[in-house]
Structures are given as structure tokens and as C-alpha cells.
Design a protein around this motif. Structure first.
Motif, PDB file in Angstrom:
ATOM      1  N   ARG A 133       1.200  -1.239   0.289  1.00 23.44           N
ATOM      2  CA  ARG A 133      -0.121  -0.273   0.337  1.00 23.44           C
ATOM      3  C   ARG A 133       1.111   1.132  -0.077  1.00 23.44           C
ATOM      4  N   VAL A 134       0.488   2.226  -1.059  1.00 19.78           N
ATOM      5  CA  VAL A 134       1.357   3.206  -0.661  1.00 19.78           C
ATOM      6  C   VAL A 134      -0.211   4.675  -1.004  1.00 19.78           C
ATOM      7  N   TYR A 135       0.855   4.999  -0.378  1.00 17.22           N
ATOM      8  CA  TYR A 135      -0.800   6.592  -0.037  1.00 17.22           C
ATOM      9  C   TYR A 135      -0.255   7.952  -0.505  1.00 17.22           C
ATOM     10  N   ARG A 136      -1.107   8.379  -1.325  1.00 18.23           N
ATOM     11  CA  ARG A 136      -1.371   9.384  -2.528  1.00 18.23           C
ATOM     12  C   ARG A 136      -1.383  10.916  -1.946  1.00 18.23           C
ATOM     13  N   THR A 137      -1.466  10.750  -0.372  1.00 25.77           N
ATOM     14  CA  THR A 137      -2.303  11.733   0.124  1.00 25.77           C
ATOM     15  C   THR A 137      -0.552  12.926  -0.056  1.00 25.77           C
ATOM     16  N   ASP A 138      -1.614  13.885  -0.114  1.00 23.44           N
ATOM     17  CA  ASP A 138      -0.398  15.372  -0.053  1.00 23.44           C
ATOM     18  C   ASP A 138       0.051  15.148  -1.215  1.00 23.44           C
ATOM     19  N   ILE A 139       0.060  14.657  -1.844  1.00 23.97           N
ATOM     20  CA  ILE A 139       1.394  14.089  -3.658  1.00 23.97           C
ATOM     21  C   ILE A 139       0.556  15.353  -4.958  1.00 23.97           C
ATOM     22  N   PRO A 140       1.027  16.397  -5.384  1.00 22.48           N
ATOM     23  CA  PRO A 140       0.322  16.982  -5.811  1.00 22.48           C
ATOM     24  C   PRO A 140      -1.236  16.154  -6.633  1.00 22.48           C
ATOM     25  N   SER A 141      -2.569  16.820  -7.172  1.00 21.86           N
ATOM     26  CA  SER A 141      -3.200  15.969  -7.710  1.00 21.86           C
ATOM     27  C   SER A 141      -2.543  16.554  -9.174  1.00 21.86           C
ATOM     28  N   GLN A 142      -1.925  17.649  -9.805  1.00 19.62           N
ATOM     29  CA  GLN A 142      -1.578  17.010 -11.075  1.00 19.62           C
ATOM     30  C   GLN A 142      -0.569  16.041 -11.313  1.00 19.62           C
ATOM     31  N   LYS A 143      -1.032  15.050 -11.715  1.00 22.52           N
ATOM     32  CA  LYS A 143       0.064  14.039 -11.532  1.00 22.52           C
ATOM     33  C   LYS A 143      -0.455  12.828 -12.977  1.00 22.52           C
ATOM     34  N   VAL A 144       0.579  12.196 -13.415  1.00 24.79           N
ATOM     35  CA  VAL A 144       0.882  11.170 -13.746  1.00 24.79           C
ATOM     36  C   VAL A 144       1.116   9.493 -13.230  1.00 24.79           C
ATOM     37  N   VAL A 145       0.536   8.680 -13.466  1.00 23.30           N
ATOM     38  CA  VAL A 145       0.785   7.525 -12.862  1.00 23.30           C
ATOM     39  C   VAL A 145       0.457   6.224 -14.164  1.00 23.30           C
ATOM     40  N   ILE A 146       1.409   5.652 -13.952  1.00 20.06           N
ATOM     41  CA  ILE A 146       1.551   4.330 -15.092  1.00 20.06           C
ATOM     42  C   ILE A 146       1.692   3.422 -14.206  1.00 20.06           C
ATOM     43  N   ASN A 147       1.060   2.329 -14.536  1.00 22.47           N
ATOM     44  CA  ASN A 147       1.470   0.930 -14.345  1.00 22.47           C
ATOM     45  C   ASN A 147       2.151   0.468 -15.701  1.00 22.47           C
ATOM     46  N   VAL A 148       3.266   0.166 -14.995  1.00 21.27           N
ATOM     47  CA  VAL A 148       4.985   0.040 -16.225  1.00 21.27           C
ATOM     48  C   VAL A 148       4.158  -1.447 -16.526  1.00 21.27           C
ATOM     49  N   GLU A 149       3.968  -2.325 -15.748  1.00 21.04           N
ATOM     50  CA  GLU A 149       3.477  -3.761 -15.897  1.00 21.04           C
ATOM     51  C   GLU A 149       3.065  -3.872 -17.252  1.00 21.04           C
ATOM     52  N   LYS A 150       1.645  -3.222 -16.702  1.00 18.14           N
ATOM     53  CA  LYS A 150       0.727  -2.998 -18.334  1.00 18.14           C
ATOM     54  C   LYS A 150       0.536  -2.153 -19.397  1.00 18.14           C
ATOM     55  N   GLU A 151       1.993  -1.428 -19.192  1.00 17.69           N
ATOM     56  CA  GLU A 151       2.618  -0.884 -20.277  1.00 17.69           C
ATOM     57  C   GLU A 151       3.189  -1.304 -21.146  1.00 17.69           C
ATOM     58  N   PHE A 152       4.234  -2.393 -20.275  1.00 14.33           N
ATOM     59  CA  PHE A 152       5.466  -3.181 -20.916  1.00 14.33           C
ATOM     60  C   PHE A 152       4.168  -4.193 -21.374  1.00 14.33           C
ATOM     61  N   ASP A 153       3.599  -4.620 -21.143  1.00 16.19           N
ATOM     62  CA  ASP A 153       3.282  -6.091 -21.641  1.00 16.19           C
ATOM     63  C   ASP A 153       2.129  -5.286 -22.470  1.00 16.19           C
ATOM     64  N   SER A 154       1.603  -4.608 -22.727  1.00 16.79           N
ATOM     65  CA  SER A 154       0.506  -3.828 -24.280  1.00 16.79           C
ATOM     66  C   SER A 154       1.726  -3.860 -25.173  1.00 16.79           C
ATOM     67  N   ARG A 155       2.906  -3.526 -25.304  1.00 15.81           N
ATOM     68  CA  ARG A 155       4.719  -2.848 -25.889  1.00 15.81           C
ATOM     69  C   ARG A 155       4.522  -4.337 -26.348  1.00 15.81           C
ATOM     70  N   GLY A 156       4.299  -6.068 -25.523  1.00 14.51           N
ATOM     71  CA  GLY A 156       5.016  -6.253 -25.826  1.00 14.51           C
ATOM     72  C   GLY A 156       6.557  -6.890 -25.412  1.00 14.51           C
ATOM     73  N   ALA A 157       6.645  -5.419 -24.506  1.00 14.37           N
ATOM     74  CA  ALA A 157       8.585  -5.731 -24.258  1.00 14.37           C
ATOM     75  C   ALA A 157       8.045  -7.168 -22.793  1.00 14.37           C
ATOM     76  N   SER A 158       9.278  -7.661 -22.688  1.00  9.91           N
ATOM     77  CA  SER A 158       9.358  -8.620 -21.126  1.00  9.91           C
ATOM     78  C   SER A 158      10.795  -7.965 -21.242  1.00  9.91           C
ATOM     79  N   SER A 159      11.221  -7.339 -20.634  1.00  5.42           N
ATOM     80  CA  SER A 159      12.450  -7.095 -20.244  1.00  5.42           C
ATOM     81  C   SER A 159      12.420  -6.345 -18.749  1.00  5.42           C
ATOM     82  N   LYS A 160      12.722  -6.001 -17.759  1.00  6.12           N
ATOM     83  CA  LYS A 160      12.689  -6.320 -16.537  1.00  6.12           C
ATOM     84  C   LYS A 160      12.586  -4.511 -16.516  1.00  6.12           C
TER      85      LYS A 160
END
Length: 167
Positions: free
Chosen positions: A31-58
Motif C-alpha cells: 500500500r502506497v498512499y497518495r495523500t499530499d501528492i500534487p493532484s497534477q500527476k500521471v501514474v503509469i502501471n509499467v507492468e501493463k504498459e510493457f505488456d501492451s508493448r510486448g516488452a519482456s524486459s525487467k
């Protein structure tokens, strides 16, 4: 997913699959809390992104971009919620996250890179005499200190970034 992002953050978000955009910096049993983090942000689930790109690297688990005091920050986050993380594996995953972040911002002003690992039980070093030392990763000719925090602690992300001077 988010309305009215500034131009830099909108540009970053446009380069990844919308299925990879998330609100949550945690996961993987951590669990990671977003409390007090700027509302202007982008969070990427890298696992999903690499899977969608067919990337198998670490890869790291999450990649957070945010602006604070007119500075863009790129924060690869590795989550070790189950068991102890292995130091060399964590560093390899964070380095991959840093490299991926750099590809997303290559047409923008260089951000400040802040690698983070959250764990439940700490990070296991291969050498017993190196226990409890700071983790470091080399990137773009610089040595970056990896911020380390515990899963599930209230305001864990904001406290790490604030204590290090990034918030």
C-alpha cells in the motif's frame, strides 16, 4: 483519466496506453498512499504498459510524473510487498524504469529523477556488511540515491519525497 493536466503531463500521458494509466502508486501487496501528492500527476502501471508493448524486459511497477514548484519529477517506483526484495533485482528494475521514463520525456526539459522502492520487509543485500546502506543506481552519468520506504505507512510516498526535498 485526469482533466486539465498541464502540457508536459498531458504529453507524457498521450505516449502510453490509456489502460496503463492508474491512480494508484501501490499494488503488488504494497500500500502506497497518495495523500499530499500534487493532484497534477500521471501514474503509469509499467507492468501493463510493457505488456501492451510486448516488452519482456525487467521493469519497475509504477512510474509517477508530477510537477512541483515548476519542476517536473519522474519517479520510478518498485514495490516489494511480498517477502524481502533482492538488492540487485530492485536496482535493475528501477534502472529500467528510469530508462523508460527518459523515453517519455525526451522532447521535454529534463526532469529530476527520483527512484523509490517500497517494501514490507526491507531489501536483501548480497553482502552482509552492506546491510542498511543506501541503495544507489547509475543513470545518465549520475549516481542517484534510491529512496526507501515501508509499505502501508500513512503518507509513505509524500513523507519520502518531502524529506528528500522533492515536495
Amino acid at each position: 483519466m485526469q482533466l486539465n493536466l498541464n502540457k508536459e503531463l498531458a504529453y507524457i500521458q498521450e505516449q502510453v496506453s490509456q489502460n496503463s494509466i492508474t491512480k494508484d502508486c501501490g499494488g503488488e501487496g504494497c500500500r502506497v498512499y497518495r495523500t499530499d501528492i500534487p493532484s497534477q500527476k500521471v501514474v503509469i502501471n509499467v507492468e501493463k504498459e510493457f505488456d501492451s508493448r510486448g516488452a519482456s524486459s525487467k521493469r519497475c511497477d509504477r512510474l509517477l510524473f508530477y510537477r512541483h514548484k515548476n519542476i517536473l519529477y519522474a519517479v520510478p517506483i518498485e514495490l516489494k510487498g511480498r517477502g524481502k526484495g533482492d538488492e540487485s533485482q530492485v536496482l535493475e528494475q528501477l534502472k529500467s524504469g528510469l530508462e523508460f521514463a527518459a523515453t517519455l520525456v525526451q522532447d521535454l526539459k529534463e526532469p529530476i529523477y527520483v527512484p523509490i522502492v517500497f517494501s514490507k520487509r526491507g531489501i536483501r543485500s548480497r553482502s552482509p556488511r552492506h546491510q542498511n546502506r543506501e541503495l544507489k543506481v547509475k543513470f545518465k552519468g549520475k549516481t542517484l540515491t534510491v529512496l526507501t520506504g515501508r509499505c502501508g505507512r500513512t503518507k509513505n510516498l509524500a513523507n519520502l519525497l518531502s524529506n528528500a526535498g522533492y515536495l
